[in-house]
Design a protein around this motif. Structure first.
Motif, short mmCIF file in Angstrom:
data_model
loop_
_atom_site.label_atom_id
_atom_site.label_comp_id
_atom_site.label_asym_id
_atom_site.label_seq_id
_atom_site.Cartn_x
_atom_site.Cartn_y
_atom_site.Cartn_z
N THR A 35 0.84 -1.20 0.00
CA THR A 35 0.00 0.00 0.00
C THR A 35 0.88 1.25 0.00
OG1 THR A 35 -1.74 -1.15 1.21
CG2 THR A 35 -1.80 1.24 1.23
N THR A 36 0.52 2.21 -0.83
CA THR A 36 1.33 3.41 -0.97
C THR A 36 0.56 4.65 -0.52
OG1 THR A 36 0.62 3.74 -3.26
CG2 THR A 36 2.61 2.44 -2.91
N SER A 37 1.31 5.65 -0.10
CA SER A 37 0.74 6.95 0.20
C SER A 37 1.80 8.00 -0.09
CB SER A 37 0.25 7.04 1.64
OG SER A 37 1.30 6.85 2.54
N TYR A 38 1.32 9.23 -0.37
CA TYR A 38 2.20 10.29 -0.82
C TYR A 38 1.87 11.61 -0.15
CZ TYR A 38 3.07 6.99 -4.63
OH TYR A 38 3.40 5.88 -5.36
N ALA A 39 2.88 12.44 -0.04
CA ALA A 39 2.65 13.82 0.35
C ALA A 39 1.87 14.51 -0.77
CB ALA A 39 3.97 14.54 0.59
N ASP A 40 1.02 15.46 -0.40
CA ASP A 40 0.22 16.15 -1.40
C ASP A 40 1.09 16.82 -2.46
OD1 ASP A 40 -2.41 17.28 0.90
OD2 ASP A 40 -2.13 15.39 -0.17
N SER A 41 2.24 17.28 -2.05
CA SER A 41 3.11 18.02 -2.96
C SER A 41 3.69 17.16 -4.08
CB SER A 41 4.25 18.67 -2.18
OG SER A 41 5.00 17.69 -1.50
N VAL A 42 3.65 15.85 -3.94
CA VAL A 42 4.24 14.98 -4.96
C VAL A 42 3.23 14.04 -5.61
CG1 VAL A 42 6.45 15.08 -3.74
CG2 VAL A 42 4.95 13.09 -3.43
N LYS A 43 2.00 14.07 -5.15
CA LYS A 43 0.98 13.18 -5.71
C LYS A 43 0.83 13.40 -7.21
CE LYS A 43 -2.05 12.32 -1.76
NZ LYS A 43 -3.34 12.68 -1.10
N GLY A 44 0.78 12.30 -7.93
CA GLY A 44 0.65 12.38 -9.38
C GLY A 44 1.96 12.56 -10.10
N ARG A 45 3.03 12.84 -9.37
CA ARG A 45 4.33 13.03 -10.00
C ARG A 45 5.34 11.97 -9.58
NH1 ARG A 45 7.31 17.37 -8.88
NH2 ARG A 45 6.47 17.68 -6.76
N PHE A 46 5.28 11.55 -8.33
CA PHE A 46 6.22 10.57 -7.81
C PHE A 46 5.53 9.23 -7.62
CE2 PHE A 46 9.25 13.66 -5.35
CZ PHE A 46 9.39 14.41 -6.51
N THR A 47 6.29 8.16 -7.79
CA THR A 47 5.78 6.82 -7.58
C THR A 47 6.78 6.03 -6.75
OG1 THR A 47 4.61 6.85 -9.70
CG2 THR A 47 4.95 4.70 -8.65
N ILE A 48 6.31 5.49 -5.64
CA ILE A 48 7.16 4.65 -4.80
C ILE A 48 6.87 3.19 -5.12
CG2 ILE A 48 5.53 4.60 -2.87
CD1 ILE A 48 7.99 4.69 -0.98
N SER A 49 7.92 2.39 -5.11
CA SER A 49 7.75 0.97 -5.38
C SER A 49 8.83 0.20 -4.62
CB SER A 49 7.83 0.67 -6.88
OG SER A 49 9.10 1.05 -7.40
N ARG A 50 8.72 -1.11 -4.66
CA ARG A 50 9.72 -1.94 -4.00
C ARG A 50 9.88 -3.24 -4.76
NH1 ARG A 50 7.64 -2.69 1.92
NH2 ARG A 50 9.51 -4.01 2.07
N ASP A 51 11.03 -3.84 -4.58
CA ASP A 51 11.32 -5.15 -5.15
C ASP A 51 11.69 -6.06 -3.99
OD1 ASP A 51 12.65 -7.41 -6.28
OD2 ASP A 51 13.03 -6.26 -8.11
N TYR A 52 10.76 -6.95 -3.65
CA TYR A 52 10.98 -7.81 -2.49
C TYR A 52 12.17 -8.74 -2.71
CZ TYR A 52 6.34 -6.31 -1.00
OH TYR A 52 5.27 -5.56 -0.61
N ALA A 53 12.31 -9.26 -3.92
CA ALA A 53 13.39 -10.20 -4.19
C ALA A 53 14.76 -9.55 -4.09
CB ALA A 53 13.20 -10.82 -5.58
N LYS A 54 14.84 -8.28 -4.53
CA LYS A 54 16.13 -7.58 -4.51
C LYS A 54 16.35 -6.81 -3.22
CE LYS A 54 16.50 -7.08 -9.52
NZ LYS A 54 16.62 -6.13 -10.67
N ASN A 55 15.34 -6.79 -2.34
CA ASN A 55 15.47 -6.07 -1.07
C ASN A 55 15.73 -4.58 -1.30
OD1 ASN A 55 15.11 -6.92 1.62
ND2 ASN A 55 17.28 -6.70 2.08
N MET A 56 14.96 -4.01 -2.20
CA MET A 56 15.19 -2.63 -2.60
C MET A 56 13.90 -1.83 -2.64
SD MET A 56 17.97 -2.94 -5.70
CE MET A 56 18.21 -1.16 -5.72
N GLY A 57 14.04 -0.54 -2.50
CA GLY A 57 12.94 0.39 -2.69
C GLY A 57 13.33 1.41 -3.74
N PHE A 58 12.31 2.03 -4.34
CA PHE A 58 12.55 2.97 -5.42
C PHE A 58 11.61 4.17 -5.30
CE2 PHE A 58 15.14 -0.05 -7.63
CZ PHE A 58 14.58 -1.28 -7.36
N LEU A 59 12.06 5.28 -5.84
CA LEU A 59 11.21 6.45 -5.94
C LEU A 59 11.39 7.02 -7.34
CD1 LEU A 59 9.21 8.28 -4.37
CD2 LEU A 59 11.16 9.81 -3.94
#
Length: 116
Positions: free
Chosen positions: A56-80
């Motif tokens: 589940t994702t959530s964003y600050a209002d200032s970045v909504k629609g522009r930034f996307t957070i994700s993760r890769d469980y297998a690689k143990n990584m997060g992304f923005l």
């Protein structure tokens, strides 16, 4: 103990894109929330985006629609993924991994500079 290393920061023009990565080592972060914060000089660190262990994702209002957070469980990584960058997005961006209210870890930060 979890170590976090951010990468992907740099200089971008307004309207451009950057993708930040957060590589975790030392332990699996599958059961942790991953968040990105940013901080500019003289200001408090602010939450930009968070993704829970369940995705589940959530964003600050200032970045909504522009930034996307994700993760890769297998690689143990997060992304923005940061699109449509604005000069006001200029900051040091920090990765945070939070297992519970008393156990969290921070990366060293990566500078993002957006020129107008």
């Amino acid at each position: 103990q979890v170590q976090l290393v951010e990468s992907g920061g740099g200089l971008a023009q307004a309207g451009g894109s950057l993708r930040l990565s957060c590589a975790a080592s030392g332990a699996s972060v599958t059961n942790a929330a991953i968040a990105w914060y940013r901080q500019t000089q003289g200001k408090q660190r602010e939450l930009v985006a968070v993704i829970t262990s369940g995705g589940t994702t959530s964003y600050a209002d200032s970045v909504k629609g522009r930034f996307t957070i994700s993760r890769d469980y297998a690689k143990n990584m997060g992304f923005l993924q940061m699109n449509s960058l604005k000069p006001e997005d200029t900051a040091v961006y920090f990765c945070n991994v939070k297992f519970n209210w008393f156990t969290d870890y921070w990366g060293q930060g990566t500078q993002v500079t957006v020129s107008s």
